[in-house]
Design an enzyme around this catalytic site. Structure first.
Site, PDB file in Angstrom:
ATOM      1  N   LYS A   5       0.836  -1.194   0.000  1.00  0.00           N
ATOM      2  CA  LYS A   5       0.000   0.000   0.000  1.00  0.00           C
ATOM      3  C   LYS A   5       0.876   1.252   0.000  1.00  0.00           C
ATOM      4  O   LYS A   5       0.651   2.178  -0.781  1.00  0.00           O
ATOM      5  CB  LYS A   5      -0.897  -0.040   1.241  1.00  0.00           C
ATOM      6  CG  LYS A   5      -2.105   0.857   1.152  1.00  0.00           C
ATOM      7  CD  LYS A   5      -2.966   0.720   2.413  1.00  0.00           C
ATOM      8  CE  LYS A   5      -3.714  -0.605   2.464  1.00  0.00           C
ATOM      9  NZ  LYS A   5      -4.334  -0.834   3.778  1.00  0.00           N
TER      10      LYS A   5
ATOM     11  N   ARG B  36      -3.135   3.105   8.613  1.00  0.00           N
ATOM     12  CA  ARG B  36      -3.494   1.951   7.781  1.00  0.00           C
ATOM     13  C   ARG B  36      -2.324   0.978   7.708  1.00  0.00           C
ATOM     14  O   ARG B  36      -1.204   1.351   7.414  1.00  0.00           O
ATOM     15  CB  ARG B  36      -3.812   2.407   6.360  1.00  0.00           C
ATOM     16  CG  ARG B  36      -4.603   3.674   6.301  1.00  0.00           C
ATOM     17  CD  ARG B  36      -4.602   4.288   4.915  1.00  0.00           C
ATOM     18  NE  ARG B  36      -5.234   3.436   3.921  1.00  0.00           N
ATOM     19  CZ  ARG B  36      -5.253   3.730   2.623  1.00  0.00           C
ATOM     20  NH1 ARG B  36      -4.646   4.826   2.175  1.00  0.00           N
ATOM     21  NH2 ARG B  36      -5.840   2.922   1.782  1.00  0.00           N
TER      22      ARG B  36
ATOM     23  N   GLY C  36      -8.257  -7.418   4.601  1.00  0.00           N
ATOM     24  CA  GLY C  36      -8.990  -7.496   5.851  1.00  0.00           C
ATOM     25  C   GLY C  36      -8.193  -8.043   7.018  1.00  0.00           C
ATOM     26  O   GLY C  36      -8.711  -8.139   8.123  1.00  0.00           O
TER      27      GLY C  36
ATOM     28  N   HIS D 195     -15.831  -8.178   1.720  1.00  0.00           N
ATOM     29  CA  HIS D 195     -14.802  -9.022   2.308  1.00  0.00           C
ATOM     30  C   HIS D 195     -14.887 -10.458   1.785  1.00  0.00           C
ATOM     31  O   HIS D 195     -13.902 -11.041   1.341  1.00  0.00           O
ATOM     32  CB  HIS D 195     -14.942  -9.012   3.833  1.00  0.00           C
ATOM     33  CG  HIS D 195     -14.005  -9.952   4.528  1.00  0.00           C
ATOM     34  ND1 HIS D 195     -14.355 -11.237   4.855  1.00  0.00           N
ATOM     35  CD2 HIS D 195     -12.719  -9.798   4.917  1.00  0.00           C
ATOM     36  CE1 HIS D 195     -13.329 -11.828   5.427  1.00  0.00           C
ATOM     37  NE2 HIS D 195     -12.319 -10.975   5.485  1.00  0.00           N
TER      38      HIS D 195
ATOM     39  N   SER E  45      16.735 -40.677 -11.846  1.00  0.00           N
ATOM     40  CA  SER E  45      15.468 -40.039 -11.535  1.00  0.00           C
ATOM     41  C   SER E  45      15.476 -39.739 -10.032  1.00  0.00           C
ATOM     42  O   SER E  45      15.623 -40.657  -9.222  1.00  0.00           O
ATOM     43  CB  SER E  45      14.301 -40.966 -11.904  1.00  0.00           C
ATOM     44  OG  SER E  45      13.093 -40.385 -11.473  1.00  0.00           O
TER      45      SER E  45
ATOM     46  N   MET F 153      -5.255  -6.883   8.489  1.00  0.00           N
ATOM     47  CA  MET F 153      -4.702  -5.935   9.424  1.00  0.00           C
ATOM     48  C   MET F 153      -5.715  -4.811   9.627  1.00  0.00           C
ATOM     49  O   MET F 153      -6.690  -4.723   8.928  1.00  0.00           O
ATOM     50  CB  MET F 153      -3.396  -5.388   8.860  1.00  0.00           C
ATOM     51  CG  MET F 153      -2.507  -6.469   8.286  1.00  0.00           C
ATOM     52  SD  MET F 153      -1.849  -7.565   9.527  1.00  0.00           S
ATOM     53  CE  MET F 153      -0.633  -6.496  10.190  1.00  0.00           C
TER      54      MET F 153
ATOM     55  N   ARG G  23      -3.353  -0.970  -6.517  1.00  0.00           N
ATOM     56  CA  ARG G  23      -2.403  -2.080  -6.566  1.00  0.00           C
ATOM     57  C   ARG G  23      -2.761  -2.912  -7.785  1.00  0.00           C
ATOM     58  O   ARG G  23      -3.868  -2.787  -8.330  1.00  0.00           O
ATOM     59  CB  ARG G  23      -2.481  -2.927  -5.305  1.00  0.00           C
ATOM     60  CG  ARG G  23      -3.792  -3.637  -5.203  1.00  0.00           C
ATOM     61  CD  ARG G  23      -3.981  -4.356  -3.900  1.00  0.00           C
ATOM     62  NE  ARG G  23      -5.420  -4.572  -3.768  1.00  0.00           N
ATOM     63  CZ  ARG G  23      -6.040  -4.867  -2.653  1.00  0.00           C
ATOM     64  NH1 ARG G  23      -5.368  -4.977  -1.545  1.00  0.00           N
ATOM     65  NH2 ARG G  23      -7.331  -5.061  -2.633  1.00  0.00           N
TER      66      ARG G  23
ATOM     67  N   TYR H 231      13.659 -33.416 -17.144  1.00  0.00           N
ATOM     68  CA  TYR H 231      12.203 -33.566 -17.111  1.00  0.00           C
ATOM     69  C   TYR H 231      11.682 -33.623 -15.683  1.00  0.00           C
ATOM     70  O   TYR H 231      12.421 -33.893 -14.744  1.00  0.00           O
ATOM     71  CB  TYR H 231      11.753 -34.816 -17.881  1.00  0.00           C
ATOM     72  CG  TYR H 231      12.139 -36.136 -17.246  1.00  0.00           C
ATOM     73  CD1 TYR H 231      11.285 -36.742 -16.301  1.00  0.00           C
ATOM     74  CD2 TYR H 231      13.304 -36.793 -17.571  1.00  0.00           C
ATOM     75  CE1 TYR H 231      11.620 -37.941 -15.703  1.00  0.00           C
ATOM     76  CE2 TYR H 231      13.651 -37.990 -16.987  1.00  0.00           C
ATOM     77  CZ  TYR H 231      12.810 -38.566 -16.054  1.00  0.00           C
ATOM     78  OH  TYR H 231      13.134 -39.757 -15.460  1.00  0.00           O
TER      79      TYR H 231
ATOM     80  N   CYS I  22      10.730 -37.635 -10.133  1.00  0.00           N
ATOM     81  CA  CYS I  22       9.385 -38.171 -10.046  1.00  0.00           C
ATOM     82  C   CYS I  22       8.930 -37.996  -8.597  1.00  0.00           C
ATOM     83  O   CYS I  22       9.748 -37.889  -7.705  1.00  0.00           O
ATOM     84  CB  CYS I  22       9.331 -39.628 -10.469  1.00  0.00           C
ATOM     85  SG  CYS I  22      10.408 -40.698  -9.531  1.00  0.00           S
TER      86      CYS I  22
HETATM   87  P1  ADP Z   1      -7.629  -2.245   3.439  1.00  0.00           P
HETATM   88  O1  ADP Z   1      -6.246  -2.715   3.266  1.00  0.00           O
HETATM   89  O2  ADP Z   1      -8.482  -3.165   4.208  1.00  0.00           O
HETATM   90  O3  ADP Z   1      -8.216  -1.812   2.133  1.00  0.00           O
HETATM   91  P2  ADP Z   1      -7.288   0.547   3.993  1.00  0.00           P
HETATM   92  O4  ADP Z   1      -6.144   1.039   4.753  1.00  0.00           O
HETATM   93  O5  ADP Z   1      -7.206   0.739   2.538  1.00  0.00           O
HETATM   94  O6  ADP Z   1      -7.537  -0.957   4.368  1.00  0.00           O
HETATM   95  O7  ADP Z   1      -8.528   1.299   4.613  1.00  0.00           O
HETATM   96  C1  ADP Z   1      -9.810   0.822   4.760  1.00  0.00           C
HETATM   97  C2  ADP Z   1     -10.805   1.825   4.177  1.00  0.00           C
HETATM   98  O8  ADP Z   1     -10.613   3.116   4.710  1.00  0.00           O
HETATM   99  C3  ADP Z   1     -10.649   1.938   2.695  1.00  0.00           C
HETATM  100  O9  ADP Z   1     -11.909   1.957   2.096  1.00  0.00           O
HETATM  101  C4  ADP Z   1      -9.968   3.245   2.503  1.00  0.00           C
HETATM  102  O10 ADP Z   1     -10.331   3.820   1.290  1.00  0.00           O
HETATM  103  C5  ADP Z   1     -10.463   4.062   3.687  1.00  0.00           C
HETATM  104  N1  ADP Z   1      -9.470   5.056   4.066  1.00  0.00           N
HETATM  105  C6  ADP Z   1      -8.219   4.793   4.476  1.00  0.00           C
HETATM  106  N2  ADP Z   1      -7.528   5.931   4.673  1.00  0.00           N
HETATM  107  C7  ADP Z   1      -8.369   6.940   4.379  1.00  0.00           C
HETATM  108  C8  ADP Z   1      -8.232   8.366   4.374  1.00  0.00           C
HETATM  109  N3  ADP Z   1      -7.087   8.942   4.689  1.00  0.00           N
HETATM  110  N4  ADP Z   1      -9.296   9.087   4.027  1.00  0.00           N
HETATM  111  C9  ADP Z   1     -10.443   8.479   3.692  1.00  0.00           C
HETATM  112  N5  ADP Z   1     -10.644   7.166   3.685  1.00  0.00           N
HETATM  113  C10 ADP Z   1      -9.613   6.384   4.010  1.00  0.00           C
HETATM  114 MG    MG Z   2      -7.758  -0.550   1.098  1.00  0.00          MG
END
Ligand code: ADP
Ligand code: MG
Length: 895
Positions: free
Chosen positions: A21, A90, A99, A450, A787, A101, A334, A875, A855
């Site tokens: 990220k 984040r 989901g 999720h 082999s 962390m 990503r 192989y 094998c």
């Molecule tokens: P995940 O890895 O689970 O996607 P994120 O860190 O991306 O977790 O955050 C979860 C949610 O919070 C996402 O929908 C993201 O867009 C939102 N979010 C994270 N940081 C901000 C921010 N600075 N302003 C607004 N929304 C945010």
């Molecule tokens: Mg996210």
């Protein structure tokens, strides 16, 4: 060390340090896309924290500097009384762990700054709603308070105010809720909700570090083979708000459809909402087309950014964005997860768009994905009772009993039942159940919920957003709108992750289009395909498979003991049989003859036993040679321990004792018992088996070679083209091979002279004992080929029994990180792989051109195949089902 990087300092190649990220936020910042300012705390900092249990002091100082930088850039201060700066904290590891962390939004709000936010935004309701969200998220993820306490309080408030939606709560209700939430924090965490913004930030950072080691993070990493020692980065990002009224909103989008691979953008959008609302799938969403109607300017900007990102990353991207009062912000991108079908289609689309080469396209798909496409689908002709239709979130066909929660799913799956996990919506706590289930069905949430994201990542069938379902998890019942029946854990349902259909009862399954392609070729598969998506998919698979075949150096053979298996293997593209085991040719009714051989007390008896076995074995080989006509077939002479052909010692002892008691004792049984007792071994797998058995049991090796040779002669007479390669198992020293080889060649010569056909078949051996690997230069003097039997080689190199892996300590070793993954699944490159390298080098030092293969299970394992390619084997041989996977992976290894 430098623990903190501003977004403007990093780039996409720094995933190790900044996490996925963070690296991508940096990349987007570099591309001048609208990313809210912020900074990333490195994985180094996380590892330092995990090692010492304390936040390094330099980190605090560096955070202050970076934070001041952001504050200066924006002219606002974190949690200030007026126009406060708010941030999100984040998590983000090198590999995306959806989901897993925790994320905390709205950091910086407190009893004072909430008023500043209200004034700055001229929206009191919004400010208080943000504050109550902060306490809720902070309480749950940082302070570990059960989230139900907060959602119960929220529900109670809505009831009390007679409203059904969160956003209908008026300001004073939200203010009350904030007080109630604070009381919950006090009660369950024993502390006051922290009012100091910087403490909030630091506590949240630490919580993200800690969350690396939660159980569900461990489970996910194990499943995805992600090392446990990477740590996560932490991203601190200026808050932007999708919940500032009707001109705001938040969404998730993909540059192509991640579920089918169709071209054209694709996404979900929620008006007046904050990020978590979309990802959690709690409300139903709008499409991007709706966004175009609502806010054309933002939509156009988003489209142009999507195109830019796809060109930049040269791959399908997924994106999280937020619109704050008409201004678009990018929060994440990503290279997007996708289904197997989408992976193949997108890879060839990008080739056609001249964004990537065919070689690159090969690296964009995997053997694992191909395997998923080979899974069967529901049979159109099978009768079915449609319960409802919802979102097709992750393809496949799954049938099983309904499981209403994790425990039920896990315990029933352990008992061997196939189950479908049925939930209103899933959250990260449901991971063990999702792993155990054959499929996942949810009542709420879209394709980016999720359940959908995680299921796609795992290749698990998933249907979501089935609103007709009324799931009562506590009562363990399921009702469907408009139907009478009440379903329970005793009912079977079937879900189709490709169409989104949910059926009551079992539904028959048939070959997938890719399986049809593998079995019957492209033309047939195209003819059988029902729609354009399917045609594009099989064409993509065909193109990539042909490219893999063209570039790979490794030949792919199959392990096949029967003509049926051999046929399957050839249809899937096997170039030969790398392992034809002969032991089954001695089992069943034939076991008796082997017993006679073992018990024979005179030459005459022995010869009679051998004479009885010869035509049977010969018949088996004739069939195999017929099937494999023109292709090599490695026949391994008998390998298993002697006792497998004899009755069980305990059972026979009991029988003899009982019979003796009754005066009914058969002298033959007594004699047999004596032999069984004598041949009993404490460690049969390290005992009389393989070449040891062949050398000590008179006549056995001659019997097998004669059967092979005479079968070959028959086929030659009939105009066939047999290519047996005779392989001696469990060689430890060159002397063993020399003795065995002399006897093999003697028989070959006899049969050759008698028939007039030249029978110069290669004679080689397995390398499956460390001694053989270490002395390979000598062993090679007597061998025409090697082999590597990596199953036994793993067992003998590590010194633990492969038959006990399931039940023994191996699971514990994986948990403790002693193994990344079971060495029987993926070859242990350093240890067992080292043995293989020794064997290859030794063998080739004697015979530079000697043919070498592998094998065993590893021959079909993607990661192991890459190793076998590198170490220079010719192989791999694997089970027939995995042959296409091995072809693809061998191609990937070569580019
Ligand atoms: P995940 O890895 O689970 O996607 P994120 O860190 O991306 O977790 O955050 C979860 C949610 O919070 C996402 O929908 C993201 O867009 C939102 N979010 C994270 N940081 C901000 C921010 N600075 N302003 C607004 N929304 C945010
Ligand atoms: Mg996210």
């Amino acid at each position: 060390p430098k623990y903190v990087y501003r977004f403007s300092e990093g780039d996409k190649d720094q995933k190790d340090l900044l996490g996925g990220k963070g690296a991508n936020l940096a990349e987007m910042t570099r591309l001048d896309l609208p990313v809210p300012p912020g900074f990333t705390i490195t994985t180094d900092a996380c590892r330092a924290y995990l090692a010492s249990g304390e936040v390094p002091e330099e980190l605090s100082v560096q955070v202050t500097t970076a934070l001041r930088g952001v504050e200066e850039e924006l002219g606002r201060e974190l949690g200030a009384a007026e126009d406060p700066l708010l941030v999100s904290v984040r998590s983000g590891a090198k590999f995306s762990m959806p989901g897993m962390m925790e994320t905390v939004l709205n950091i910086g709000l407190n009893d004072v700054s909430v008023k500043g936010l209200a004034a700055a935004s001229s929206d009191e309701r919004f400010a208080w709603d943000s504050y109550r969200r902060l306490i809720q998220m902070f309480g749950k993820t940082v302070l570990d308070i059960d989230g139900d306490h907060f959602s119960d309080a929220l529900d109670a408030k809505k009831d009390a105010r007679g409203v059904s939606m969160d956003y209908e709560l008026p300001v004073d209700a939200l203010q009350e809720l904030v007080e109630e939430y604070k009381a919950i924090v006090k009660e369950h965490a024993g502390i006051d909700f922290p009012q100091d913004p910087r403490s909030q930030l630091d506590m949240a950072t630490e919580a993200v570090f800690r969350s690396w080691n939660t159980e569900r993070a461990h489970i996910y990493r194990r499943r995805e083979k992600i090392p446990h020692d990477l740590g996560t980065a932490v991203n601190v990002c200026t808050m932007v708000f999708g919940n500032m009224g009707e001109t705001s909103g938040t969404g998730v989008c993909f540059t192509r459809d991640p579920s089918t691979g169709r071209t054209g953008v694709y996404g979900d959008y929620l008006v007046n909402a904050q990020g978590e609302d979309v990802v959690a799938g709690i409300r139903n969403t709008l499409s991007l087309a709706d966004l175009e109607r609502l806010d054309k300017a933002s939509y156009d900007e988003l489209r142009s950014i999507m195109r830019r990102l796809e060109t930049h990353y040269r791959d399908l991207c997924d994106i999280e964005f937020t619109i704050e009062r008409g201004k678009l912000w990018m929060l994440q991108t990503r290279v997007g997860k996708r289904t197997a079908a989408a992976a193949f289609r997108v890879a060839t689309q990008l080739v056609d768009e001249k964004l990537i080469t065919m070689d690159e396209a090969l690296t964009r798909v995997s053997g694992e994905q191909l395997t998923q496409l080979m899974f069967p689908q529901f049979d159109d002709d099978s009768s079915r009772d449609l319960l409802t239709r919802a979102m097709a979130a992750s393809p496949g066909a799954a049938v099983g009993y309904i499981a209403f929660d994790n425990d039920e799913a896990v315990s029933r799956a352990e008992k061997g039942d196939s189950v479908i996990l049925v939930r209103r919506e899933t959250n990260p706590d449901d991971l063990p159940g999702m792993v155990a289930a054959a499929g996942v069905l949810t009542a709420r949430g879209g394709k980016t919920s999720h359940a959908a994201v995680v299921a796609r990542g795992m290749g698990k069938t998933c249907v979501c957003g089935a609103e007709a379902l009324e799931v009562d998890s506590a009562g363990k019942t399921l009702r469907i709108a408009g139907r009478e029946e009440v379903l329970t854990s005793e009912d079977i349902i079937a879900i189709d992750g490709t169409t989104g259909e949910v059926f009551l009862g079992e539904v028959g399954v048939v070959d997938s289009p890719v399986m049809t392609y593998l079995r019957r070729g492209l033309d047939e598969a195209l003819k059988a395909a029902g729609d354009e998506d399917t045609r594009e998919l099989v064409t993509a698979v065909d193109r990539l498979m042909r490219h893999a075949d063209a570039v790979r150096r490794l030949e792919v053979r199959a392990n096949a003991d029967t003509p049926d298996d051999a046929r399957h293997a050839i249809h899937r593209g096997a170039q030969g049989v790398g392992l034809c085991r002969t032991e089954h040719m001695f089992l069943g009714e034939r076991k008796q003859f082997v017993q006679n051989l073992i018990l024979a007390s005179s030459d005459a008896e022995r010869e009679a036993a051998l004479a009885a076995l010869l035509p049977l074995q010969k018949g088996d080989f004739i069939q195999m040679f017929e099937t494999m006509n023109g292709k090599p077939m490695t026949v391994r002479l008998i390998d298993p321990p002697l006792h497998e052909f004899l009755p069980d010692l305990t059972e026979l002892s009991v029988k003899v004792a009982v019979d003796r008691e009754r005066g009914e004792l058969d002298p033959a049984d007594e004699e047999l018992l004596a032999v069984v007792r004598k041949s009993h071994e404490a460690n049969p797998m390290l005992g009389l088996r393989g070449v040891r058995l062949l050398l000590t049991m008179p006549g056995l090796i001659e019997l097998q070679v004669r059967a092979i040779a005479e079968a070959a002669v028959e086929r030659l007479k009939a105009g066939g083209d047999p290519h047996p390669e005779i392989m001696i198992p469990l060689i430890g020293s060159v002397r063993e091979l020399q003795l065995a080889r002399e006897r093999v060649e003697h028989v070959l010569q006899e049969v050759s002279q008698a028939s007039g056909y030249a029978l110069d078949f290669p004679v080689g051996c397995m390398i499956e004992l460390p001694r053989a690997a270490v002395t390979a230069a000598h062993v090679a003097e007597e061998a025409d080929f090697f082999s590597f039997g990596t199953n036994d080689l793993t067992q003998t190199t590590w010194g633990f029994s492969r038959d006990d892996v399931e039940s023994s300590f191996v699971g514990r070793y994986i948990d403790d990180g002693i193994f990344g993954i079971s060495p029987f699944e993926t070859i242990d490159v350093d240890g067992v792989g080292g043995m293989v390298s020794l064997g290859v080098e030794g063998g080739r030092s004697t015979k530079p051109k000697m043919k070498m293969g592998v094998c065993g299970e590893h021959g079909g394992d993607p990661e192991s195949i890459i190793f076998f390619h590198r170490v220079g084997l010719d192989y791999v041989s694997c089970s027939p089902f995995r042959v296409p996977v091995a072809r693809l992976e061998a191609g990937r290894a070569a580019v």
